[in-house]
Design an enzyme around this catalytic site. Structure first.
Site, PDB file in Angstrom:
ATOM      1  N   ASN A   1      -7.358  10.941  14.307  1.00 28.05           N
ATOM      2  CA  ASN A   1      -7.420  10.953  12.827  1.00 28.05           C
ATOM      3  C   ASN A   1      -6.190  11.626  12.219  1.00 28.05           C
ATOM      4  OD1 ASN A   1     -10.234  10.340  13.610  1.00 28.05           O
ATOM      5  ND2 ASN A   1     -10.630  10.562  11.422  1.00 28.05           N
TER       6      ASN A   1
ATOM      7  N   LYS B   1      -7.049  -4.287  15.692  1.00 32.78           N
ATOM      8  CA  LYS B   1      -6.339  -3.371  16.606  1.00 32.78           C
ATOM      9  C   LYS B   1      -6.584  -3.786  18.061  1.00 32.78           C
ATOM     10  CE  LYS B   1      -4.307  -1.041  13.507  1.00 32.78           C
ATOM     11  NZ  LYS B   1      -2.875  -1.276  13.299  1.00 32.78           N
TER      12      LYS B   1
ATOM     13  N   ASN C   1     -11.272   6.949   0.657  1.00 34.46           N
ATOM     14  CA  ASN C   1     -12.366   6.747   1.610  1.00 34.46           C
ATOM     15  C   ASN C   1     -12.340   7.812   2.683  1.00 34.46           C
ATOM     16  OD1 ASN C   1     -13.445   4.237   0.628  1.00 34.46           O
ATOM     17  ND2 ASN C   1     -11.508   3.316   1.289  1.00 34.46           N
TER      18      ASN C   1
ATOM     19  N   ASN D   1       0.828  -1.214   0.000  1.00 38.00           N
ATOM     20  CA  ASN D   1       0.000   0.000   0.000  1.00 38.00           C
ATOM     21  C   ASN D   1       0.858   1.257   0.000  1.00 38.00           C
ATOM     22  OD1 ASN D   1      -2.613   1.172  -0.033  1.00 38.00           O
ATOM     23  ND2 ASN D   1      -2.389   1.718   2.132  1.00 38.00           N
TER      24      ASN D   1
ATOM     25  N   ARG E   1     -14.408  14.766  14.550  1.00 35.66           N
ATOM     26  CA  ARG E   1     -13.225  13.942  14.798  1.00 35.66           C
ATOM     27  C   ARG E   1     -12.108  14.807  15.360  1.00 35.66           C
ATOM     28  NH1 ARG E   1     -16.710  10.991  13.682  1.00 35.66           N
ATOM     29  NH2 ARG E   1     -16.784   9.247  12.210  1.00 35.66           N
TER      30      ARG E   1
ATOM     31  N   SER F   1      -5.513   2.420  17.379  1.00 35.41           N
ATOM     32  CA  SER F   1      -6.433   3.412  16.834  1.00 35.41           C
ATOM     33  C   SER F   1      -7.533   3.724  17.839  1.00 35.41           C
ATOM     34  CB  SER F   1      -7.051   2.830  15.562  1.00 35.41           C
ATOM     35  OG  SER F   1      -8.180   3.560  15.193  1.00 35.41           O
TER      36      SER F   1
ATOM     37  N   TYR G   1     -11.149  -4.752  10.695  1.00 36.28           N
ATOM     38  CA  TYR G   1      -9.955  -3.919  10.899  1.00 36.28           C
ATOM     39  C   TYR G   1      -9.863  -3.452  12.346  1.00 36.28           C
ATOM     40  CZ  TYR G   1      -7.045   0.210  11.203  1.00 36.28           C
ATOM     41  OH  TYR G   1      -6.115   1.130  11.624  1.00 36.28           O
TER      42      TYR G   1
END
Ligand code: NAD
Ligand code: UDP
Length: 339
Positions: free
Chosen positions: A180, A154, A199, A36, A232, A125, A150
């Site tokens: 974030n 974590k 996204n 990625n 956020r 996260s 996902y």
């Protein structure tokens, strides 16, 4: 000087952390399988710091490859970023997410123990908190069941690290719960590189600003927030990068069989409309957007109480929301002429 192993170091957060490490004089060895990220990250890092990071192409899930790297270099700490991270994709490919994110971590834990490397910094996260009942969230806030494979990787990764240390493993770990991450190195020469249609909010905004996307879809304006759009805690990626270095320094003074967990956010929440208002300051015409349905699985609002990281890690973010949007925009412009 100490050598730091950065897994996933050609990726978004890993490349920015490599830059901050190099600026402080650390030697960095990057492992990445480029699943990625772009190999161009390496020359971009060098163009900013003037230093070539050592690069080892390979997969952290390949234990013998990992073992060779630990033999080849004298590693003092590991910052483990390598993982798959697309929430939506994890729903359609759960096995791929569980195997990549968990096997890579277990390989790191076993191999570092075998080679007597003590320090691990792990990327977790704020997704582990779900929609918290009370804001801001502290590290003591109750965790909620993950709403994607996902997110679950974590939570499970945190448990694996803690169980391993509780079993008597001779290592120390810091788990960082990122809020974030957005923005780009202030040079504008490196940044986030989403594949296909983004996204996440910030790359969608910067692509829209440059006319690559027609308009931003704002997912819902009927949330219980000031302007109805979701909130956020956006954190500049270079501030986040520096939190890893603070965490590493913190670990150096600790005994082994030790772990700690920190929120990494600014403590300020911004709504989607506030982020749009910020980018508009840097555009000649306002960002086109359209209000649409809420996105499934999204939470309404979250922001961190970062005081534990501020006090114990002695870490403070320095960049504002305007720095985040303007640096992301500068990177998007650079990227379009650097392809
Ligand atoms: P990224 O995809 O840009 O970087 C991850 C890198 O790891 C990529 O370069 C990828 O090629 C590499 N990689 C993946 N699996 C690998 C493997 N098995 N072996 C070797 N290399 C592998 O992602 P990022 O945004 O930089 O995220 C870094 C870490 O932070 C991830 O663990 C992610 O889950 C976590 N995180 C990210 C965010 C975010 O919003 N970006 C938020 C919270 C946590
Ligand atoms: N968002 C949006 N339009 C987009 C992408 C995101 O309105 O095209 C909103 C999303 O609903 C959320 C916020 O922006 O409220 C941040 O989304 P992102 O996907 O970047 O991060 P996360 O959902 O992981 O917090």
């Amino acid at each position: 000087m100490k050598t730091i192993l950065v897994t996933g170091g050609t990726g978004y957060i890993g490349s920015h952390t490599t830059i901050e490490l190099q600026k402080l004089g650390f030697n960095v060895v990057i492992i990445d399988n480029l699943s990625n990220s772009d190999i161009k990250s390496l020359e971009r890092i060098k163009s900013i710091t003037g230093i070539e990071a050592k690069f080892e192409y390979g997969d952290v899930c390949d234990k013998s490859f990992l073992d060779n790297i630990f033999q080849k270099y004298e590693i003092s700490s590991i910052i483990h970023f390598a993982a798959y991270k697309a929430v939506g994709e994890s729903v359609s490919k759960p096995i791929s997410y569980y195997s990549n994110n968990l096997i890579s971590l277990m390989n790191i834990l076993e191999t570092m123990t075998k080679h007597s490397v003590k320090n691990l910094i792990f990327s977790s996260s704020c997704t582990v908190y779900g929609q918290p009942d009370i804001l801001p969230v502290t590290e003591e806030t109750e965790l909620k069941p993950a709403n994607s494979p996902y997110g679950n990787t974590k939570k499970i990764s945190e448990d694996i690290i803690i169980d391993f240390i509780n079993s008597g493993a001779d290592i120390r770990a810091v788990i960082l719960r990122y809020f974030n991450p957005v923005g780009a190195d202030m040079s504008g020469k490196i940044g986030e590189l989403p594949q296909g249609i983004p996204n996440n909010l910030m790359p969608y905004i910067t692509q829209t600003a440059l006319g690559i996307r027609e308009k931003l879809m704002v997912f819902g304006n009927d949330y219980n927030t000031n302007d109805g759009t979701a909130i956020r805690d956006y954190i500049h990626v270079s501030d986040l990068a520096n939190a890893h270095i603070s965490a590493m320094n913190y670990l150096n003074d600790k005994p082994t069989k030790f772990y700690d967990i920190f929120n990494v956010g600014t403590g300020e929440g911004y709504s989607v409309m506030q982020v749009i208002n910020s980018i508009n300051k840097f555009l000649t015409s306002p960002l086109p957007y359209q209000i649409t349905e809420r996105r499934q699985g999204d939470i309404e609002k979250i922001w961190a109480d970062p005081s534990k990281a501020n006090e114990i890690l002695k870490w403070q973010p320095i960049y504002s929301i305007d720095d985040m949007t303007s640096s992301a925009l500068n990177w998007e412009k650079f990227l379009r002429q650097d392809k």
